[in-house]
Design a protein around this motif. Structure first.
Motif, PDB file in Angstrom:
ATOM      1  N   PRO A  21       0.814  -1.224   0.000  1.00  0.00           N
ATOM      2  CA  PRO A  21       0.000   0.000   0.000  1.00  0.00           C
ATOM      3  C   PRO A  21       0.847   1.274   0.000  1.00  0.00           C
ATOM      4  O   PRO A  21       0.501   2.248  -0.676  1.00  0.00           O
ATOM      5  N   LEU A  22       1.956   1.264   0.739  1.00  0.00           N
ATOM      6  CA  LEU A  22       2.835   2.435   0.733  1.00  0.00           C
ATOM      7  C   LEU A  22       3.439   2.671  -0.645  1.00  0.00           C
ATOM      8  O   LEU A  22       3.562   3.809  -1.103  1.00  0.00           O
ATOM      9  N   TYR A  23       3.813   1.589  -1.325  1.00  0.00           N
ATOM     10  CA  TYR A  23       4.375   1.702  -2.664  1.00  0.00           C
ATOM     11  C   TYR A  23       3.329   2.229  -3.653  1.00  0.00           C
ATOM     12  O   TYR A  23       3.639   3.049  -4.511  1.00  0.00           O
ATOM     13  N   ILE A  24       2.092   1.784  -3.521  1.00  0.00           N
ATOM     14  CA  ILE A  24       1.027   2.255  -4.407  1.00  0.00           C
ATOM     15  C   ILE A  24       0.806   3.750  -4.215  1.00  0.00           C
ATOM     16  O   ILE A  24       0.694   4.497  -5.199  1.00  0.00           O
ATOM     17  N   VAL A  25       0.752   4.183  -2.970  1.00  0.00           N
ATOM     18  CA  VAL A  25       0.571   5.617  -2.690  1.00  0.00           C
ATOM     19  C   VAL A  25       1.738   6.412  -3.262  1.00  0.00           C
ATOM     20  O   VAL A  25       1.552   7.478  -3.872  1.00  0.00           O
ATOM     21  N   ALA A  26       2.950   5.919  -3.091  1.00  0.00           N
ATOM     22  CA  ALA A  26       4.129   6.620  -3.621  1.00  0.00           C
ATOM     23  C   ALA A  26       4.092   6.676  -5.145  1.00  0.00           C
ATOM     24  O   ALA A  26       4.414   7.718  -5.744  1.00  0.00           O
ATOM     25  N   ALA A  27       3.692   5.589  -5.796  1.00  0.00           N
ATOM     26  CA  ALA A  27       3.641   5.564  -7.262  1.00  0.00           C
ATOM     27  C   ALA A  27       2.586   6.531  -7.793  1.00  0.00           C
ATOM     28  O   ALA A  27       2.840   7.275  -8.753  1.00  0.00           O
ATOM     29  N   VAL A  28       1.408   6.546  -7.186  1.00  0.00           N
ATOM     30  CA  VAL A  28       0.348   7.452  -7.629  1.00  0.00           C
ATOM     31  C   VAL A  28       0.749   8.905  -7.385  1.00  0.00           C
ATOM     32  O   VAL A  28       0.507   9.779  -8.219  1.00  0.00           O
ATOM     33  N   LEU A  43      -0.678   4.187 -18.628  1.00  0.00           N
ATOM     34  CA  LEU A  43      -0.829   2.743 -18.451  1.00  0.00           C
ATOM     35  C   LEU A  43       0.533   2.053 -18.428  1.00  0.00           C
ATOM     36  O   LEU A  43       0.797   1.210 -17.564  1.00  0.00           O
ATOM     37  N   VAL A  44       1.420   2.437 -19.338  1.00  0.00           N
ATOM     38  CA  VAL A  44       2.771   1.857 -19.378  1.00  0.00           C
ATOM     39  C   VAL A  44       3.533   2.180 -18.090  1.00  0.00           C
ATOM     40  O   VAL A  44       4.220   1.310 -17.539  1.00  0.00           O
ATOM     41  N   ILE A  45       3.398   3.393 -17.597  1.00  0.00           N
ATOM     42  CA  ILE A  45       4.081   3.792 -16.360  1.00  0.00           C
ATOM     43  C   ILE A  45       3.598   2.943 -15.190  1.00  0.00           C
ATOM     44  O   ILE A  45       4.408   2.406 -14.419  1.00  0.00           O
ATOM     45  N   TYR A  46       2.284   2.784 -15.059  1.00  0.00           N
ATOM     46  CA  TYR A  46       1.745   2.001 -13.945  1.00  0.00           C
ATOM     47  C   TYR A  46       2.100   0.520 -14.063  1.00  0.00           C
ATOM     48  O   TYR A  46       2.380  -0.142 -13.059  1.00  0.00           O
ATOM     49  N   VAL A  47       2.104  -0.016 -15.266  1.00  0.00           N
ATOM     50  CA  VAL A  47       2.495  -1.419 -15.447  1.00  0.00           C
ATOM     51  C   VAL A  47       3.967  -1.601 -15.086  1.00  0.00           C
ATOM     52  O   VAL A  47       4.342  -2.562 -14.399  1.00  0.00           O
ATOM     53  N   ALA A  48       4.814  -0.676 -15.530  1.00  0.00           N
ATOM     54  CA  ALA A  48       6.244  -0.753 -15.215  1.00  0.00           C
ATOM     55  C   ALA A  48       6.476  -0.649 -13.701  1.00  0.00           C
ATOM     56  O   ALA A  48       7.233  -1.426 -13.120  1.00  0.00           O
ATOM     57  N   LEU A  49       5.796   0.292 -13.049  1.00  0.00           N
ATOM     58  CA  LEU A  49       5.938   0.432 -11.601  1.00  0.00           C
ATOM     59  C   LEU A  49       5.374  -0.790 -10.869  1.00  0.00           C
ATOM     60  O   LEU A  49       5.852  -1.150  -9.800  1.00  0.00           O
ATOM     61  N   GLY A  50       4.385  -1.438 -11.458  1.00  0.00           N
ATOM     62  CA  GLY A  50       3.816  -2.637 -10.870  1.00  0.00           C
ATOM     63  C   GLY A  50       4.738  -3.833 -10.945  1.00  0.00           C
ATOM     64  O   GLY A  50       4.634  -4.769 -10.151  1.00  0.00           O
ATOM     65  N   VAL A  51       5.662  -3.824 -11.904  1.00  0.00           N
ATOM     66  CA  VAL A  51       6.609  -4.929 -12.050  1.00  0.00           C
ATOM     67  C   VAL A  51       7.908  -4.636 -11.305  1.00  0.00           C
ATOM     68  O   VAL A  51       8.502  -5.535 -10.703  1.00  0.00           O
ATOM     69  N   VAL A  52       8.325  -3.391 -11.293  1.00  0.00           N
ATOM     70  CA  VAL A  52       9.626  -3.013 -10.728  1.00  0.00           C
ATOM     71  C   VAL A  52       9.725  -3.299  -9.230  1.00  0.00           C
ATOM     72  O   VAL A  52      10.789  -3.664  -8.740  1.00  0.00           O
ATOM     73  N   TRP A  53       8.631  -3.196  -8.488  1.00  0.00           N
ATOM     74  CA  TRP A  53       8.700  -3.360  -7.030  1.00  0.00           C
ATOM     75  C   TRP A  53       9.143  -4.760  -6.629  1.00  0.00           C
ATOM     76  O   TRP A  53       9.744  -4.933  -5.575  1.00  0.00           O
ATOM     77  N   ILE A  54       8.856  -5.743  -7.458  1.00  0.00           N
ATOM     78  CA  ILE A  54       9.151  -7.119  -7.077  1.00  0.00           C
ATOM     79  C   ILE A  54      10.619  -7.494  -7.306  1.00  0.00           C
ATOM     80  O   ILE A  54      11.127  -8.409  -6.658  1.00  0.00           O
ATOM     81  N   LEU A  55      11.300  -6.815  -8.183  1.00  0.00           N
ATOM     82  CA  LEU A  55      12.674  -7.202  -8.529  1.00  0.00           C
ATOM     83  C   LEU A  55      13.609  -7.287  -7.317  1.00  0.00           C
ATOM     84  O   LEU A  55      14.279  -8.297  -7.141  1.00  0.00           O
ATOM     85  N   PRO A  56      13.669  -6.274  -6.453  1.00  0.00           N
ATOM     86  CA  PRO A  56      14.574  -6.424  -5.301  1.00  0.00           C
ATOM     87  C   PRO A  56      14.024  -7.365  -4.222  1.00  0.00           C
ATOM     88  O   PRO A  56      14.775  -7.849  -3.374  1.00  0.00           O
ATOM     89  N   LEU A  57      12.725  -7.651  -4.252  1.00  0.00           N
ATOM     90  CA  LEU A  57      12.111  -8.483  -3.215  1.00  0.00           C
ATOM     91  C   LEU A  57      11.894  -9.928  -3.645  1.00  0.00           C
ATOM     92  O   LEU A  57      11.387 -10.731  -2.868  1.00  0.00           O
ATOM     93  N   LYS A  58      12.288 -10.260  -4.846  1.00  0.00           N
ATOM     94  CA  LYS A  58      12.054 -11.610  -5.365  1.00  0.00           C
ATOM     95  C   LYS A  58      12.616 -12.712  -4.466  1.00  0.00           C
ATOM     96  O   LYS A  58      11.936 -13.711  -4.233  1.00  0.00           O
ATOM     97  N   PRO A  59      13.812 -12.575  -3.905  1.00  0.00           N
ATOM     98  CA  PRO A  59      14.334 -13.651  -3.036  1.00  0.00           C
ATOM     99  C   PRO A  59      13.464 -13.925  -1.814  1.00  0.00           C
ATOM    100  O   PRO A  59      13.435 -15.045  -1.319  1.00  0.00           O
ATOM    101  N   ILE A  60      12.739 -12.936  -1.338  1.00  0.00           N
ATOM    102  CA  ILE A  60      11.871 -13.136  -0.179  1.00  0.00           C
ATOM    103  C   ILE A  60      10.683 -14.027  -0.546  1.00  0.00           C
ATOM    104  O   ILE A  60      10.255 -14.858   0.243  1.00  0.00           O
ATOM    105  N   PHE A  61      10.153 -13.859  -1.757  1.00  0.00           N
ATOM    106  CA  PHE A  61       8.933 -14.554  -2.149  1.00  0.00           C
ATOM    107  C   PHE A  61       9.163 -15.940  -2.741  1.00  0.00           C
ATOM    108  O   PHE A  61       8.216 -16.714  -2.861  1.00  0.00           O
ATOM    109  N   ILE A  62      10.390 -16.265  -3.095  1.00  0.00           N
ATOM    110  CA  ILE A  62      10.656 -17.563  -3.723  1.00  0.00           C
ATOM    111  C   ILE A  62      10.364 -18.697  -2.743  1.00  0.00           C
ATOM    112  O   ILE A  62      10.902 -18.753  -1.655  1.00  0.00           O
TER     113      ILE A  62
END
Length: 81
Positions: A21-28, A43-62
């Protein structure tokens, strides 16, 4: 140092409940600082921001959705018949 399964589960929950939720507020807010771009660009900006957040956190979710690899099974107890 690798995180344990239990730690990764707790961190992933924290990220999804608090961080997302904090990331969504920051992106908007960030997109709102500029003049409204065309719909397709926004639309492209929001899709890109929707994908970018997971890149540094991927090891946590694996593997978080899998069974706990460290959990004891009945075969591990030594009480097999």
């Amino acid at each position: 140092m690798a995180l344990s399964y239990k730690t990764r589960r707790r961190l992933s929950l924290l990220v999804l409940v608090v961080g997302m939720p904090l990331y969504i507020v920051a992106a908007v807010t960030l997109v709102g600082l500029f003049d409204r771009p065309p719909f397709w660009l926004e639309l492209v900006i929001y899709v890109a921001l929707g994908v970018v957040w997971i890149l540094p956190l991927k090891p946590i979710f694996i593997g978080v959705g899998q069974a706990d690899p460290d959990a004891k099974t009945p075969e591990d107890d030594g009480n097999s018949r």
